[in-house]
Design a protein around this motif. Structure first.
Motif, PDB file in Angstrom:
ATOM      1  N   LEU A  15       1.035  -1.244   0.213  1.00 44.13           N
ATOM      2  CA  LEU A  15       0.162   0.136   0.092  1.00 44.13           C
ATOM      3  C   LEU A  15       0.816   1.314   0.041  1.00 44.13           C
ATOM      4  N   ARG A  16       1.946   1.222   0.177  1.00 40.06           N
ATOM      5  CA  ARG A  16       3.245   2.438   0.268  1.00 40.06           C
ATOM      6  C   ARG A  16       2.540   3.370   1.001  1.00 40.06           C
ATOM      7  N   LEU A  17       2.116   3.244   2.296  1.00 43.70           N
ATOM      8  CA  LEU A  17       1.531   4.260   3.268  1.00 43.70           C
ATOM      9  C   LEU A  17       2.420   5.255   3.588  1.00 43.70           C
ATOM     10  N   THR A  18       3.894   4.738   3.546  1.00 42.98           N
ATOM     11  CA  THR A  18       4.974   5.751   4.221  1.00 42.98           C
ATOM     12  C   THR A  18       5.067   6.838   3.169  1.00 42.98           C
ATOM     13  N   ASP A  19       5.168   6.225   1.766  1.00 45.67           N
ATOM     14  CA  ASP A  19       5.374   7.074   0.663  1.00 45.67           C
ATOM     15  C   ASP A  19       4.151   8.282   0.461  1.00 45.67           C
ATOM     16  N   TRP A  20       3.077   7.845   0.788  1.00 46.01           N
ATOM     17  CA  TRP A  20       1.925   8.632   0.561  1.00 46.01           C
ATOM     18  C   TRP A  20       1.415   9.341   2.077  1.00 46.01           C
ATOM     19  N   ALA A  21       2.043   9.216   3.048  1.00 41.81           N
ATOM     20  CA  ALA A  21       1.555   9.601   4.385  1.00 41.81           C
ATOM     21  C   ALA A  21       1.043  11.344   4.220  1.00 41.81           C
ATOM     22  N   HIS A  22       1.834  12.246   3.495  1.00 38.86           N
ATOM     23  CA  HIS A  22       1.329  13.466   3.072  1.00 38.86           C
ATOM     24  C   HIS A  22       0.088  13.290   2.614  1.00 38.86           C
ATOM     25  N   MET A  23      -0.313  12.422   1.943  1.00 37.52           N
ATOM     26  CA  MET A  23      -1.540  12.308   1.395  1.00 37.52           C
ATOM     27  C   MET A  23      -2.740  11.421   1.921  1.00 37.52           C
ATOM     28  N   LEU A  24      -2.398  11.122   3.500  1.00 38.56           N
ATOM     29  CA  LEU A  24      -3.180  10.604   4.087  1.00 38.56           C
ATOM     30  C   LEU A  24      -3.449   9.040   3.695  1.00 38.56           C
ATOM     31  N   GLY A  25      -2.511   8.383   2.842  1.00 45.76           N
ATOM     32  CA  GLY A  25      -2.719   7.234   2.336  1.00 45.76           C
ATOM     33  C   GLY A  25      -3.086   6.997   0.903  1.00 45.76           C
ATOM     34  N   PHE A  26      -3.766   8.083   0.305  1.00 46.96           N
ATOM     35  CA  PHE A  26      -4.489   8.018  -0.938  1.00 46.96           C
ATOM     36  C   PHE A  26      -3.049   7.977  -1.665  1.00 46.96           C
ATOM     37  N   ARG A  27      -3.104   7.239  -2.928  1.00 45.39           N
ATOM     38  CA  ARG A  27      -1.885   7.145  -3.703  1.00 45.39           C
ATOM     39  C   ARG A  27      -2.616   7.105  -5.513  1.00 45.39           C
ATOM     40  N   GLY A  28      -3.984   7.400  -5.421  1.00 40.97           N
ATOM     41  CA  GLY A  28      -4.356   7.341  -6.852  1.00 40.97           C
ATOM     42  C   GLY A  28      -4.242   8.694  -7.571  1.00 40.97           C
ATOM     43  N   HIS A  29      -4.640   8.661  -8.855  1.00 36.44           N
ATOM     44  CA  HIS A  29      -4.696   9.901  -9.696  1.00 36.44           C
ATOM     45  C   HIS A  29      -6.078  10.694  -9.227  1.00 36.44           C
ATOM     46  N   PHE A  30      -5.762  11.866  -9.200  1.00 31.73           N
ATOM     47  CA  PHE A  30      -6.809  12.788  -8.555  1.00 31.73           C
ATOM     48  C   PHE A  30      -8.032  12.983  -9.836  1.00 31.73           C
ATOM     49  N   SER A  31      -7.368  13.067 -11.043  1.00 31.32           N
ATOM     50  CA  SER A  31      -8.153  13.335 -12.071  1.00 31.32           C
ATOM     51  C   SER A  31      -8.032  12.406 -13.288  1.00 31.32           C
ATOM     52  N   THR A  32      -9.093  11.558 -13.578  1.00 29.19           N
ATOM     53  CA  THR A  32      -8.938  10.591 -14.632  1.00 29.19           C
ATOM     54  C   THR A  32     -10.020  10.483 -15.372  1.00 29.19           C
ATOM     55  N   ARG A  33      -9.979   9.839 -16.710  1.00 32.51           N
ATOM     56  CA  ARG A  33     -11.100   9.627 -17.553  1.00 32.51           C
ATOM     57  C   ARG A  33     -10.907   8.313 -18.254  1.00 32.51           C
ATOM     58  N   SER A  34     -11.781   7.847 -18.773  1.00 34.12           N
ATOM     59  CA  SER A  34     -12.031   6.620 -19.745  1.00 34.12           C
ATOM     60  C   SER A  34     -11.391   7.356 -20.952  1.00 34.12           C
ATOM     61  N   ARG A  35     -10.867   6.219 -21.823  1.00 31.09           N
ATOM     62  CA  ARG A  35      -9.855   6.526 -22.948  1.00 31.09           C
ATOM     63  C   ARG A  35     -10.722   7.484 -24.191  1.00 31.09           C
ATOM     64  N   ARG A  36     -12.312   7.060 -24.355  1.00 29.70           N
ATOM     65  CA  ARG A  36     -12.875   8.012 -25.150  1.00 29.70           C
ATOM     66  C   ARG A  36     -13.897   8.768 -24.684  1.00 29.70           C
ATOM     67  N   TYR A  37     -13.708   9.241 -23.578  1.00 35.27           N
ATOM     68  CA  TYR A  37     -14.726  10.326 -22.899  1.00 35.27           C
ATOM     69  C   TYR A  37     -14.799  11.498 -23.745  1.00 35.27           C
ATOM     70  N   SER A  38     -13.564  12.237 -24.255  1.00 34.93           N
ATOM     71  CA  SER A  38     -13.392  13.231 -24.833  1.00 34.93           C
ATOM     72  C   SER A  38     -11.952  13.453 -25.187  1.00 34.93           C
ATOM     73  N   THR A  39     -11.459  14.583 -25.491  1.00 37.79           N
ATOM     74  CA  THR A  39     -10.254  14.883 -25.672  1.00 37.79           C
ATOM     75  C   THR A  39      -9.443  14.767 -24.655  1.00 37.79           C
ATOM     76  N   THR A  40      -7.896  15.103 -24.562  1.00 43.18           N
ATOM     77  CA  THR A  40      -7.175  14.645 -23.712  1.00 43.18           C
ATOM     78  C   THR A  40      -6.395  16.066 -23.282  1.00 43.18           C
ATOM     79  N   LEU A  41      -5.725  16.035 -22.138  1.00 42.84           N
ATOM     80  CA  LEU A  41      -4.991  17.209 -21.619  1.00 42.84           C
ATOM     81  C   LEU A  41      -3.831  17.358 -22.655  1.00 42.84           C
ATOM     82  N   GLY A  42      -3.111  16.338 -22.989  1.00 43.27           N
ATOM     83  CA  GLY A  42      -2.056  16.567 -24.286  1.00 43.27           C
ATOM     84  C   GLY A  42      -2.690  17.043 -25.302  1.00 43.27           C
TER      85      GLY A  42
END
Length: 445
Positions: free
Chosen positions: A355-382
């Motif tokens: 779970l890598r809790l030590t690495d993500w202690a500043h995020m209180l344990g959460f280590r996922g991406h904050f903003s994600t989308r499915s492949r064909r939702y719309s355009t991309t940030l890139g």
């Protein structure tokens, strides 16, 4: 500051600062770009940082965190807004027929880990936090009641009535397993949709595609919940309509089933049995309309706003915690300190190493991406960033600041190296005055 103002290259330095858009911690690059004629090998144009102020080129840091750099975070927020909105009404390569596809706004919450101070309103009036007649006393001698009417900026909001009763371990483990819970929710939702259409899960992609865009938000108590736009498309994404059986009535029922069906298991540790974690009982499903309270602008703005935030509302740090750091040196409230300490304690256990809790202690344990989308939702940030870069390049060529070359006949060779980041205190004061931004904290200098 006075020394910088009196330098002969101050105007060029000021131009660099303006081009960063007010970035608090610009990246310093040292290097060159050379354009050669492919046929003759002749040097056509050369740019080098050797003649730039301090011998470096300053470029924006491009962070998404508003706590680190408000200017770059605003660019990220605006791009996210366009990405979300395009998936709701079209544009940016998405046809406007997407407005006819079944679309819902979903909020998945975390379960309770203990009673916390909260602000409640009824009929426009603020209600008592947790008023209880004949309230019980917890094993630690605290009364399980709070009759205060908290203000919106009360720092106690989200903090437990009794910190010793609060399940800090459960809170941290839920944050760590939240990305897995979302993945299993999405998989379960696809299975529910396939069942509703009389299809097997294997056959579903040939008839229907589940598209989504989501963002994680921290509640004041220190756990994440997810806001998501869920849309049903045809097999080729937003360019094709979903099958007739996939309606706005089919989607809510499938979401409710999937949210209740999934779970994630935390391994046994410290003599405690394996723990099963699920979504909270509060499940908010609302339709998105072109007019009304929940319009596409409101949804896109809401998701984009939280895409630039992290756990600042809980009072934690906005950077990783190193082994040499002492938590006592930081101005942390007791609740945030206990959450971080729990991460560090559990992260040292071999059973929870994945779970890598030590690495993500500043995020209180959460280590996922904050903003994600499915492949064909719309355009991309890139794609949005590439379009902005093409626009800037065209402007530079039009105004004669860059030469115009035929891409097929020119060889471009670039050499860059990292040379630092941020501003000195004097430069930070000048940059804030030049760009009209607020001066950052000591970590920006």
């Amino acid at each position: 500051m006075i020394k910088r103002l009196n330098r002969h290259d101050y105007d060029r330095w000021a131009s660099q600062i303006r081009h960063t858009g007010g970035c608090r911690q610009p990246i310093h690059l040292r290097g060159k770009v050379e354009h050669y004629d492919r046929a003759t090998g002749a040097l056509l144009h050369r740019y080098t940082t050797r003649h730039e102020p301090d011998g470096v080129l300053r470029v924006p840091c491009k962070t998404r965190r508003a706590s680190r750099c408000p200017a770059c975070a605003e660019t990220y927020r605006a791009d996210t807004y366009q990405l979300i909105r395009a998936g709701l009404i079209g544009g940016k390569g998405v046809p406007d027929t997407v407005t006819t596809h079944p679309t819902l706004f979903l909020t998945l919450t975390a379960p309770s880990f203990g009673t916390v101070h909260a602000r409640r309103e009824h009929g426009g009036k603020v209600q008592p936090c947790h008023a209880r007649r004949n309230a019980e006393t917890c094993p630690h001698g605290r009364v399980k009641s709070c009759t205060e009417r908290h203000s919106k900026d009360d720092p106690r909001l989200g903090e437990p009535l009794c910190p010793d009763c609060y399940d800090y371990t459960g809170s941290v483990l839920f944050n760590a397993l939240a990305p897995l819970l979302w993945k299993r929710f999405a998989d379960s939702l696809r299975r529910a949709l396939a069942k509703a259409g009389g299809l097997t899960l294997k056959d579903l992609p040939r008839h229907l595609r589940l598209s989504f865009a989501k963002v994680a938000e921290y509640q004041r108590r220190g756990v994440v919940h997810f806001h998501a736009v869920i849309r049903l498309d045809g097999p080729d994404g937003p360019t094709t309509p979903p099958p007739a059986w996939a309606t706005t009535d089919t989607l809510p029922a499938a979401i409710q089933h999937a949210a209740k069906a999934v779970s994630a298991t935390a391994p046994t540790h410290e003599g405690q049995p394996a723990r099963i974690l699920r979504w909270g009982t509060q499940l908010d499903i609302r339709p998105i309309t072109l007019n009304g309270d929940l319009t596409e602008q409101a949804v896109a703005g809401y998701i984009a706003k939280y895409a630039t935030k992290a756990a600042e509302c809980v009072g934690t740090l906005d950077r990783r915690i190193h082994s040499t750091d002492t938590l006592d040196a930081f101005n942390l409230r007791d609740h945030a300190r206990r959450l971080i300490t729990t991460c560090l304690r559990l992260g040292a256990l071999p059973e929870l190493a994945e779970l890598r809790l030590t690495d993500w202690a500043h995020m209180l344990g959460f280590r996922g991406h904050f903003s994600t989308r499915s492949r064909r939702y719309s355009t991309t940030l890139g794609e949005l960033r590439a379009a902005r870069e093409r626009f800037v390049h065209t402007e530079e060529v039009t105004h004669g600041r860059l030469p115009l070359f035929e891409e097929d006949t020119v060889l471009v060779i670039s050499e860059w190296e990292y040379a630092g980041k941020g501003h000195s205190l004097g430069d930070a004061l000048l940059a804030a005055a030049l760009t009209g931004t607020q001066l950052g904290g000591p970590h920006d200098l």
